[in-house]
Design a protein around this motif. Structure first.
Motif, PDB file in Angstrom:
ATOM      1  N   ALA A 169      -3.879   1.552  -3.247  1.00 12.46           N
ATOM      2  CA  ALA A 169      -3.303   1.678  -1.907  1.00 12.46           C
ATOM      3  C   ALA A 169      -4.373   1.515  -0.835  1.00 12.46           C
ATOM      4  CB  ALA A 169      -2.609   3.032  -1.755  1.00 12.46           C
ATOM      5  N   VAL A 170      -5.536   2.111  -1.059  1.00 15.06           N
ATOM      6  CA  VAL A 170      -6.647   1.993  -0.101  1.00 15.06           C
ATOM      7  C   VAL A 170      -7.069   0.529   0.042  1.00 15.06           C
ATOM      8  CG1 VAL A 170      -9.077   2.566   0.317  1.00 15.06           C
ATOM      9  CG2 VAL A 170      -7.494   4.340  -0.461  1.00 15.06           C
ATOM     10  N   TYR A 209      -3.514   5.542  -5.756  1.00 20.18           N
ATOM     11  CA  TYR A 209      -4.168   5.698  -4.453  1.00 20.18           C
ATOM     12  C   TYR A 209      -5.320   4.724  -4.223  1.00 20.18           C
ATOM     13  CZ  TYR A 209      -1.472  10.014  -4.728  1.00 20.18           C
ATOM     14  OH  TYR A 209      -0.462  10.926  -4.864  1.00 20.18           O
ATOM     15  N   ALA A 216      -3.499   7.086   2.329  1.00 22.90           N
ATOM     16  CA  ALA A 216      -4.055   6.638   1.051  1.00 22.90           C
ATOM     17  C   ALA A 216      -5.419   7.273   0.797  1.00 22.90           C
ATOM     18  CB  ALA A 216      -4.172   5.113   1.044  1.00 22.90           C
ATOM     19  N   THR A 268      -1.083   4.304   7.233  1.00 29.00           N
ATOM     20  CA  THR A 268      -1.004   4.069   5.786  1.00 29.00           C
ATOM     21  C   THR A 268      -2.369   4.246   5.134  1.00 29.00           C
ATOM     22  OG1 THR A 268       0.795   2.479   6.139  1.00 29.00           O
ATOM     23  CG2 THR A 268      -0.326   2.405   4.014  1.00 29.00           C
ATOM     24  N   ARG A 326      -4.894  11.063   0.047  1.00 26.26           N
ATOM     25  CA  ARG A 326      -4.318  11.305  -1.281  1.00 26.26           C
ATOM     26  C   ARG A 326      -5.322  10.988  -2.390  1.00 26.26           C
ATOM     27  NH1 ARG A 326       1.418  10.830  -1.122  1.00 26.26           N
ATOM     28  NH2 ARG A 326       2.130  11.945   0.745  1.00 26.26           N
ATOM     29  N   SER A 327      -6.237  10.052  -2.113  1.00 29.34           N
ATOM     30  CA  SER A 327      -7.225   9.689  -3.131  1.00 29.34           C
ATOM     31  C   SER A 327      -8.431  10.626  -3.121  1.00 29.34           C
ATOM     32  CB  SER A 327      -7.707   8.247  -2.912  1.00 29.34           C
ATOM     33  OG  SER A 327      -8.394   8.139  -1.677  1.00 29.34           O
ATOM     34  N   LYS A 378       2.297   1.763  -3.395  1.00 23.30           N
ATOM     35  CA  LYS A 378       1.241   2.261  -4.284  1.00 23.30           C
ATOM     36  C   LYS A 378       1.004   3.760  -4.067  1.00 23.30           C
ATOM     37  CE  LYS A 378      -0.357  -1.718  -6.129  1.00 23.30           C
ATOM     38  NZ  LYS A 378      -0.446  -1.998  -7.571  1.00 23.30           N
ATOM     39  N   ILE A 379       1.060   4.202  -2.809  1.00 18.35           N
ATOM     40  CA  ILE A 379       0.902   5.631  -2.515  1.00 18.35           C
ATOM     41  C   ILE A 379       1.991   6.429  -3.214  1.00 18.35           C
ATOM     42  CG2 ILE A 379       1.079   7.378  -0.691  1.00 18.35           C
ATOM     43  CD1 ILE A 379      -0.265   5.333   1.190  1.00 18.35           C
ATOM     44  N   ALA A 386       0.834  -1.209   0.000  1.00 13.94           N
ATOM     45  CA  ALA A 386       0.000   0.000   0.000  1.00 13.94           C
ATOM     46  C   ALA A 386       0.866   1.256   0.000  1.00 13.94           C
ATOM     47  CB  ALA A 386      -0.924  -0.004   1.220  1.00 13.94           C
ATOM     48  N   TYR A 387       1.955   1.221   0.786  1.00 13.66           N
ATOM     49  CA  TYR A 387       2.860   2.368   0.835  1.00 13.66           C
ATOM     50  C   TYR A 387       3.505   2.613  -0.533  1.00 13.66           C
ATOM     51  CZ  TYR A 387       6.888   5.271   1.965  1.00 13.66           C
ATOM     52  OH  TYR A 387       7.823   6.271   1.977  1.00 13.66           O
TER      53      TYR A 387
END
Length: 272
Positions: A230-231, A227, A254, A250, A257-258, A221-222, A218-219
């Motif tokens: 990542a979620v 995003y 996510a 995390t 940012r999304s 992906k961020i 996930a990190y």
């Protein structure tokens, strides 16, 4: 003699049958009965130690070794096993004390070089540790040595070498999720998020329910601005290990940012 051999063989077959069925309780009980009948039988002792180790109770393993060690004339294999267990417990002073008593000819063997390398690494003797761990890993390329050797290269700041060794290991052992995870971590440490992402995806093929791998993916992906993905992975990590602060962090980042600010914990909205 033939009758005794048959008896040992039958006990060994029965113990293996219990292990193959995952019957931990009967496996341990069977090995204990074997040891009660033959207190100095190394096969019975190693079988019991292996079974206890799989249960993850290092203290029980150590007390078992202490109980049966006096029955053996050559205690070197038992002492080597003790050092391994004490390292796993991070009981460095006891591990070092027992290692220091090993015969010099044993200390020069690759398995002992590996133990000595780990002890050097803990003391901050990184260069010496790497040399010894390289000898041990070359002789037996198992994941235990790989993990410590990888840490040695990391401490030395030689991430290129760390990544190279991990990738070479994975060429031979592509199913090693721990090696994929180490590779992902190493890649992230030098901001190679694409390599990190791919490494964690590979790790998940062999260990789908690791919150650590899911969170690290996930990190990555961020950092790659993926995003929504990542979620998804951050949520999966929290489903397995709910309430863990690092995993919550995390997921919060996510979500923010999304653009899903309303879904993020209130205490994290300042990170927008």
């Amino acid at each position: 003699l033939h009758k005794e051999y048959r008896r040992q063989r039958q006990m060994c077959i029965r113990d293996r049958a219990y292990r193959s069925l995952g019957d931990v309780e009967n496996t341990e009980a069977s090995y204990k009965r074997w040891l009660d009948a033959q207190p100095n039988n190394p096969m019975a002792l190693m079988g019991l130690i292996r079974s206890l180790s799989e249960s993850g109770n290092a203290d029980t393993v150590l007390s078992t070794l202490d109980k049966y060690a006096p029955n053996y004339e050559d205690k070197t294999p038992i002492d080597i096993l003790r050092v391994n267990l004490l390292i796993d417990k991070r009981d460095w002073s006891k591990a070092r004390a027992i290692f220091s008593l090993l015969p010099d000819e044993i200390k020069s063997e690759p398995i002992a070089q590996g133990l000595d390398g780990v002890l050097d690494l803990q003391q901050g003797l990184t260069g010496s540790a790497i040399k010894k761990l390289e000898v041990a890993y070359a002789n037996s390329p198992n994941e235990r040595y790989l993990r410590w050797l990888s840490l040695g290269y990391q401490k030395a700041g030689d991430i290129d070498k760390q990544i190279s060794v991990l990738e070479t290991h994975l060429d031979s052992f592509p199913e090693s999720y721990s090696a994929w995870t180490l590779l992902g971590n190493a890649a992230l440490s030098v901001s190679d998020f694409n390599k990190g992402e791919q490494a964690y995806i590979s790790a998940l093929e062999y260990n789908k329910n690791s919150p650590l791998i899911l969170n690290n993916l996930a990190y990555a992906k961020i950092e790659l601005a993926k995003y929504s993905d990542a979620v998804i992975y951050a949520n999966k990590a929290l489903e397995i290990l709910p309430g863990q602060p690092e995993l919550i962090d995390t997921l919060a980042v996510a979500l923010l940012r999304s653009g899903k600010v309303d879904e993020a914990p209130v205490s994290y909205t300042h990170l927008r």
